[in-house]
Scaffold this motif. Sequence first.
Motif, PDB file in Angstrom:
ATOM      1  N   VAL A  12     -16.129  62.729  21.236  1.00 24.61           N
ATOM      2  CA  VAL A  12     -15.221  62.459  20.359  1.00 24.61           C
ATOM      3  C   VAL A  12     -13.332  61.607  20.800  1.00 24.61           C
ATOM      4  CG1 VAL A  12     -13.090  63.725  19.852  1.00 24.61           C
ATOM      5  CG2 VAL A  12     -15.511  64.212  18.918  1.00 24.61           C
TER       6      VAL A  12
ATOM      7  N   CYS B 225     -12.218  58.032  19.718  1.00 26.14           N
ATOM      8  CA  CYS B 225     -10.707  57.536  19.525  1.00 26.14           C
ATOM      9  C   CYS B 225     -10.029  56.740  20.554  1.00 26.14           C
ATOM     10  CB  CYS B 225     -10.453  59.221  19.662  1.00 26.14           C
ATOM     11  SG  CYS B 225      -8.519  58.583  18.900  1.00 26.14           S
ATOM     12  N   ARG B 226     -10.241  55.795  21.972  1.00 29.52           N
ATOM     13  CA  ARG B 226      -9.962  55.713  22.405  1.00 29.52           C
ATOM     14  C   ARG B 226     -10.848  54.561  22.039  1.00 29.52           C
ATOM     15  NH1 ARG B 226      -8.749  57.178  28.800  1.00 29.52           N
ATOM     16  NH2 ARG B 226      -8.358  58.680  29.120  1.00 29.52           N
TER      17      ARG B 226
ATOM     18  N   ALA C 192      -4.715  56.433  17.436  1.00 35.57           N
ATOM     19  CA  ALA C 192      -5.898  56.766  16.210  1.00 35.57           C
ATOM     20  C   ALA C 192      -6.026  58.273  16.579  1.00 35.57           C
ATOM     21  CB  ALA C 192      -7.005  55.952  16.327  1.00 35.57           C
ATOM     22  N   ALA C 193      -7.024  58.497  15.733  1.00 39.30           N
ATOM     23  CA  ALA C 193      -7.860  60.061  15.533  1.00 39.30           C
ATOM     24  C   ALA C 193      -9.467  59.665  15.208  1.00 39.30           C
ATOM     25  CB  ALA C 193      -6.780  60.518  14.051  1.00 39.30           C
ATOM     26  N   ALA C 194     -10.087  60.809  15.806  1.00 39.45           N
ATOM     27  CA  ALA C 194     -11.479  61.390  15.963  1.00 39.45           C
ATOM     28  C   ALA C 194     -11.976  62.634  15.735  1.00 39.45           C
ATOM     29  CB  ALA C 194     -12.002  60.443  17.116  1.00 39.45           C
TER      30      ALA C 194
ATOM     31  N   THR D 134     -13.705  58.141  12.841  1.00 42.55           N
ATOM     32  CA  THR D 134     -12.610  57.663  13.645  1.00 42.55           C
ATOM     33  C   THR D 134     -11.121  56.872  12.076  1.00 42.55           C
ATOM     34  OG1 THR D 134     -12.871  55.248  13.781  1.00 42.55           O
ATOM     35  CG2 THR D 134     -13.609  57.566  15.625  1.00 42.55           C
TER      36      THR D 134
ATOM     37  N   THR E  49      -7.449  55.367  12.076  1.00 37.71           N
ATOM     38  CA  THR E  49      -6.016  55.648  11.886  1.00 37.71           C
ATOM     39  C   THR E  49      -5.147  54.670  10.884  1.00 37.71           C
ATOM     40  OG1 THR E  49      -4.497  54.178  13.645  1.00 37.71           O
ATOM     41  CG2 THR E  49      -6.466  52.544  12.353  1.00 37.71           C
TER      42      THR E  49
ATOM     43  N   HIS F 238      -2.746  59.744  11.990  1.00 35.92           N
ATOM     44  CA  HIS F 238      -4.726  58.773  11.596  1.00 35.92           C
ATOM     45  C   HIS F 238      -5.109  59.761  11.695  1.00 35.92           C
ATOM     46  CE1 HIS F 238      -1.921  55.810  14.237  1.00 35.92           C
ATOM     47  NE2 HIS F 238      -1.093  56.754  14.297  1.00 35.92           N
ATOM     48  N   GLU F 239      -5.555  61.359  11.741  1.00 36.16           N
ATOM     49  CA  GLU F 239      -6.316  61.607  11.260  1.00 36.16           C
ATOM     50  C   GLU F 239      -6.902  62.505   9.859  1.00 36.16           C
ATOM     51  OE1 GLU F 239      -3.856  62.981  13.107  1.00 36.16           O
ATOM     52  OE2 GLU F 239      -3.664  64.551  14.050  1.00 36.16           O
TER      53      GLU F 239
ATOM     54  N   SER G 272     -10.817  68.117  16.308  1.00 35.51           N
ATOM     55  CA  SER G 272     -10.233  66.997  15.785  1.00 35.51           C
ATOM     56  C   SER G 272      -8.922  66.030  17.350  1.00 35.51           C
ATOM     57  CB  SER G 272      -9.046  67.486  14.633  1.00 35.51           C
ATOM     58  OG  SER G 272      -8.434  66.495  14.511  1.00 35.51           O
TER      59      SER G 272
ATOM     60  N   CYS H 174      -6.185  63.485  18.609  1.00 35.22           N
ATOM     61  CA  CYS H 174      -5.185  62.470  17.917  1.00 35.22           C
ATOM     62  C   CYS H 174      -5.013  61.931  19.755  1.00 35.22           C
ATOM     63  CB  CYS H 174      -3.862  62.464  16.902  1.00 35.22           C
ATOM     64  SG  CYS H 174      -3.385  61.640  16.901  1.00 35.22           S
TER      65      CYS H 174
END
Length: 144
Positions: free
Chosen positions: A17, A21-22, A37-39, A49, A51, A64-65, A82, A84
Amino acid sequence: MTHHSSLAPTATALERVVAACRELIQTRFHGEPGTGAAAVLLGDGSILTGTSPDFPNPSTTVCHETEPYLAAFRLNQPILASLCLHRTDNDRFLVLSPCGICQERLILHGPDPLVGVPEANDATQVSWVRLGEIMPYYWPSVFD
Ligand SMILES: [Zn+2]
């Protein structure tokens, strides 16, 4: 409301996760600071993912979520974790805990999803805690 506490994510899944995200921040924004961003990890083991742009009218901003949370509903999958991340101008990835609105959205999956929060001494390190742990005074609890 459905609870899925039996589906505890593995450490490896949580590392995936963070990596996803990265990777989205890096591939989508090419090193541009002030991006994020979120994942999320779904019950079937897949990772979504998302954004969000800076809309011309700031009052229309969404987290972003939002994208992965809505996609999880479309796919009829529980969210197990979850995260971010926000990239700073010195290329660090700060962990942003879910805002109050995202907490209200994520509680659809019960209090057990893990959420990424910053470690006390290093905000670039992810600490995973249950959603319920960051909502000790969740408003509907008086009705239980
Ligand atoms: Zn939010």
